[in-house]
Every structure is written in C-alpha cells, then in structure tokens.
Design an enzyme around this catalytic site. Structure first.
Site, PDB file in Angstrom:
ATOM      1  N   TYR A 283      23.039 -40.304  27.214  1.00  0.00           N
ATOM      2  CA  TYR A 283      24.031 -39.679  26.325  1.00  0.00           C
ATOM      3  C   TYR A 283      23.342 -38.661  25.430  1.00  0.00           C
ATOM      4  CZ  TYR A 283      28.392 -39.711  23.528  1.00  0.00           C
ATOM      5  OH  TYR A 283      29.570 -39.396  22.902  1.00  0.00           O
TER       6      TYR A 283
ATOM      7  N   TYR B 156      31.220 -31.991  27.336  1.00  0.00           N
ATOM      8  CA  TYR B 156      31.147 -33.197  26.510  1.00  0.00           C
ATOM      9  C   TYR B 156      32.486 -33.923  26.567  1.00  0.00           C
ATOM     10  CZ  TYR B 156      31.302 -35.828  22.073  1.00  0.00           C
ATOM     11  OH  TYR B 156      31.465 -36.787  21.105  1.00  0.00           O
TER      12      TYR B 156
END
Lengths: 143, 396
Positions: free
Chosen positions: B298, B348
């Site tokens: 991430y 994202y």
C-alpha cells in the site's frame, strides 16, 4: 532566513468535552497542564477517560514548566486556510516533565532552517476563535 | 485455532476505469460499485444473482464522506438475498484484511460468493485536505490546530523521525516513486505514464518536508471489486483460483490512532504500524518474507512503503533506505514491488488496485508479469488501526 510563524488564529476552531476542558481552560490562562493518573501517577496525552496503564478514571491535572523537545517536525508549504501563503512548521513536541508525552503543535520564532529533531523549545500561546488559546512553541535558548 | 489456510479463493475481479479526481462525476457511488461488481461476476463466470455476501473495509465508507450501502447495491443490481454483510472498522488500513472477513463468512457457511469492493469519488471532498475540512471535535483539537491538512502532512512527521533515527535519505523515497512510475509507463489503466527522473523529483516543492508531490499517491476516482468463494467451488470456475493463504488485520495499542495522536513508542513511531500484524500473517500462512514473489504494498506515501518493507521483514528495522536504494524493489529486483505502478502512478482506490494486481500476477495475466510468481503479499494502508495484510498464492 524565513521566520517560523504561527497560523492565523481566526481560522482555528476547537471543540471541548468533559475530558479535555481542564486542558483548554488552563490554556486560556496560558498554563500548560497535562493529565496524570490519580492512581498510578503516569501521564497521558491527549486527555482520555481512562488511564491506559491501570484503567483508573482518577486524574490530577499537573501544571508543567512548558519546556519541550522537538520529537519530529515538518515544514509545510502553505497554511490550509484561505489568505496569506507562508511556510509553517508543525511539530511533535515531547514534554520531559510529563513522562515525555507528546503534543502536536507548531514551532514559531527563529529561522525555519534551524528547526531540528531534539531542538529545545518552550511554550507560547496562539489566540484562536471563541477566546481559546492553543499552545505553540518557541526556540528555548535557556534564558 | 481454525486453520483457514487456502480454504477460500478469489475467483473474480472487476473494475471501472480509473479517473482523475472528481472526473467520475456525475456517476453515483452505487453505480460505480455496481459496474465493478458486474465486471467481477463476468470475470468469474457467475451471475450477479449468486452474490450473497459483502465483506467491506473502511467501515464501508467510499472514501471520505460517501458510503457503500448493501441495501442500495442489491436493490439496484437485483441480488435476491444477502446472508452476510459486514465491514472491518477503520479506514484504508483494512483493504487486504477484508479478504479475511470474506474467508470467515465463507468458511462458516454464511455465504457462497462474497464481494469485497471499494469505490472512491472525490468530487465533493478531496482526500488531500480531508483533515483541514473536518468539523472540530474534542479529539481532533489536539491535532487540527497544527495545520496538518491531509494524510501526507501527517505522515511527513513519521518520515522525518525515520530519517533522524536511521539516516534514511530522500533518495530512498525517490527510488520508490521512480520505480513505481517505471512500472506504470506501459499500462493503459495508469494515470501517470511519463517517466519521472531523479532531477525532477528533487526539483519539486516540498509540500510537507521531507515529502514532495511525487511522494504522495494520486487522487483518483474509480471502483474495484473482487469475489471470493470456498476453494473447492473455485476450482470449477473460469479462472485458476487465487487462494487466500492467510489474511490478518488489527494492530497494537502502541500504534493505535497513529498519526492522529503521535504518542507511539519511538520504534513504532518511525514504522508502518504493521509489525505485529505481519508477524501474525506469516504465522497463519506458514510462510515468511523469503517466500514472497511479488509485493503489492500500500503506497499512499513513499516513506510508508519503506517502513512496511521493514515491518514485513524484507530487511532489518532501519534498513529500508539502503534496501530500496539497492534496486531491490524494481521490476527485475529481488522483491518486485507494485508492478502495476501502485497508487503513486496507476490509480488510488484505497488498496483495491493492489488486490487486483495480485490476482492478475497469480493468474499469470499481469501486464508486467513477474515470471513464475506463485506467492503475493498485499497490504492495507498504514493508518489508524486496523492495518492488515494478506498472502495469496496460486499453487497448493
């Protein structure tokens, strides 16, 4: 040289509750206080209903010297408000006379380029909306 | 402890296009979620009417200020009956962990096909200034007045501490940004497809020193859904199953609210907060860092990638800088990282693009395919707990 400045207080708002009121009421009088467990005598920040060590609800509000040390910092390009654009310095400050618990604040005064981890600072006050004041920190030259 | 190793599998993945911030408007969140779910059903070769479970994360919020409502989703898609709908709490930290929530439902017989989905639309509020925009509350009175407008500003303080403690250099953050960009160059789905040079990186303004714009992930819109089912059933579906070997979420009180309180012990302060979850994840999987063929980490902010590499044991604590500067995370390095370009350069969607890429890597269909990839690690965002991780594989 670029002097570190406080954020404009007219854009800063806070809300207060039962746990946090003693901190902010003292701040209004320019006294920096921190909650210490009434049973096991350990400090915590921010103020919360329980001591995380012994779960006691007893609190002593202890007035601190206002001395601190920069634990970490960042220099931000511009304030998150409309109006004048200038760099400012958010910091995490540890409070040595409160077991090193930390406040999130700003460094003001002095050259931004001089801000560093481990820098000694002392509390000052920034008036904000509704008559409140928030603690900010200035370089502490030991005078 | 019940052994859930490889008991469930991801059998479908679907997504909307990825858009720049706000450009998915005027689509609604429910429409974007529906498009992603229908695409995932098509991919799996099942009817949407067979979906009977939802395992969300981020408290079923769609970014900030919007939410995903199971009732609305099944009403609009014509899903006849739901037997499980639940969410991990917190925010983007739970993305990978939601696969474990799905596995819990499936292995307890509470559902047959479980959707995990995220949709993000930043037309009304961008994530970049979300904290400055939030209403004053007693809890954030100890944070908001310092002027830390968004998550990047908050994490700059963690990055600075890491640099102070371990000598980490901005060159390491640059390496993460540049290698991610290189991975995005050939991807039709990527929103950043022009090369990034070290010179450009160092010329950029420091939004929140030590972070410049290239250390921040993109602000984008889109939705991604995956479908999980029991491994036995997965074998009969369209694609090679991608087994959920293990998933773990949670985190320690020492990390807690993380960059919303900043009172973590020093070593945890300069970390991703994942260390305890990583340890538990590897134990559940019976695997270790050396078994990971491809890492989907991430990447909301470059320093948090570096700190996750430490917390997941790819290098020693404090060695993340030299590790990435060695080239280890490049597509041809020892630990290929985010071959999809990640959130820094592709899009994202709060962690879901990493799960999508893990599925494609383990099916062998990824655009930047890692040869022979059998085991993938996916992580959720370093954030207030829960944080999470999942290990997926294609071979038992």
């Amino acid at each position: 040289m670029t002097t570190a400045r406080a954020l404009p207080g007219e854009h800063i708002h806070i809300a207060v509750n039962e746990q946090t009121a003693p901190f902010w009421e003292a701040a209004k009088e320019e006294r920096l206080v921190a909650p210490r467990c009434g049973d096991c005598a350990r400090f915590r920040m921010p103020p919360t209903p329980f001591c995380p060590h012994c779960q006691s609800k007893a609190i002593d509000w202890v007035e601190l010297s206002g001395k601190g040390e920069v634990f970490s910092y960042t220099v931000c390009l511009k304030p998150p408000f409309p109006g004048e654009v200038f760099p400012f310095v958010p910091v995490v400050v540890s409070l040595p006379d409160a077991d090193g618990v930390r406040l999130i604040s700003n460094v003001v005064g002095g050259d931004i380029a001089d801000v560093h981890v481990g820098m000694k600072v002392k509390v000052a006050w920034n008036p904000i909306t509704d008559g409140w004041k928030v603690p900010i920190f200035e370089p502490d030259h030991g005078d | 402890m019940t052994d859930l190793r490889d008991k469930t599998a991801i059998v479908g993945v679907g997504a909307t296009p990825y858009w720049r911030r706000g450009e998915s408007w005027p689509r609604t969140i429910t429409e974007m979620v529906g498009d992603a779910i229908l695409a995932a059903c098509e991919d799996a070769g099942i009817s949407v009417k067979e979906i009977d479970g939802f395992a969300y994360y981020s408290s079923a919020n769609a970014g900030y200020g919007e939410s995903m409502e199971t009732a609305s989703i099944i009403e609009t898609l014509g899903i006849p009956e739901i037997t499980f709908t639940a969410t991990l709490t917190g925010g983007g930290g739970g993305s990978a962990g939601a696969l474990g929530l799905a596995a819990a439902a499936l292995t307890h017989g509470d559902a047959t096909y479980v959707v995990t989905v995220m949709a993000l639309q930043q037309a009304k509020q961008r994530l970049g200034t979300v904290f400055a925009a939030s209403a004053p509350k007693p809890e954030n009175a100890f944070l908001q007045p310092a002027g830390l407008a968004g998550p990047g500003h908050l994490m700059a303080l963690l990055a600075r501490r890491h640099m102070h403690k371990y000598g980490t250099r901005r060159e390491a953050f640059a390496e993460i940004a540049i290698s991610s960009r290189n991975n995005a160059l050939n991807r039709p789905t990527a929103l950043k497809r022009t090369p990034l040079t070290l010179e450009e990186y160092f010329k950029a303004d420091l939004i929140a020193d030590p972070l410049c714009v290239y250390d921040f992930c993109l602000e984008t819109d889109g939705a991604v859904a995956v479908i999980s089912c029991l491994a036995d059933r997965a074998k009969d579906l369209r694609h090679k199953p991608v087994y959920v070997t293990a998933a773990a979420h949670g985190g320690s009180r020492d990390w807690g609210r993380a960059f919303a309180w900043y009172n973590m012990p020093d070593e945890i302060f300069a970390s991703s907060g994942h260390a305890s979850v990583a340890k538990r994840l590897y134990a559940k999987a019976g695997l270790g860092p050396s078994d990971i063929d491809v890492a989907l980490i991430y990447d909301h902010f470059t320093p948090m990638v570096l700190m996750q590499l430490e917390d997941y044991g790819f290098c020693a604590k404090g060695e993340g800088g030299p590790f990435v500067e060695s080239g280890a995370i490049r597509i041809d390095g020892a630990l290929p990282l985010n071959p999809h370009g990640g959130q820094l350069s592709e899009a994202y969607i709060i962690g879901m693009t990493h799960i999508r890429e893990a599925v494609e890597q383990l099916r062998g269909t990824a655009i930047n395919q890692i040869a022979g990839a059998e085991v993938a690690l996916c992580t959720g965002g370093p954030a207030p707990i829960p944080v999470s991780g999942a290990i997926l594989r294609n071979t038992l």
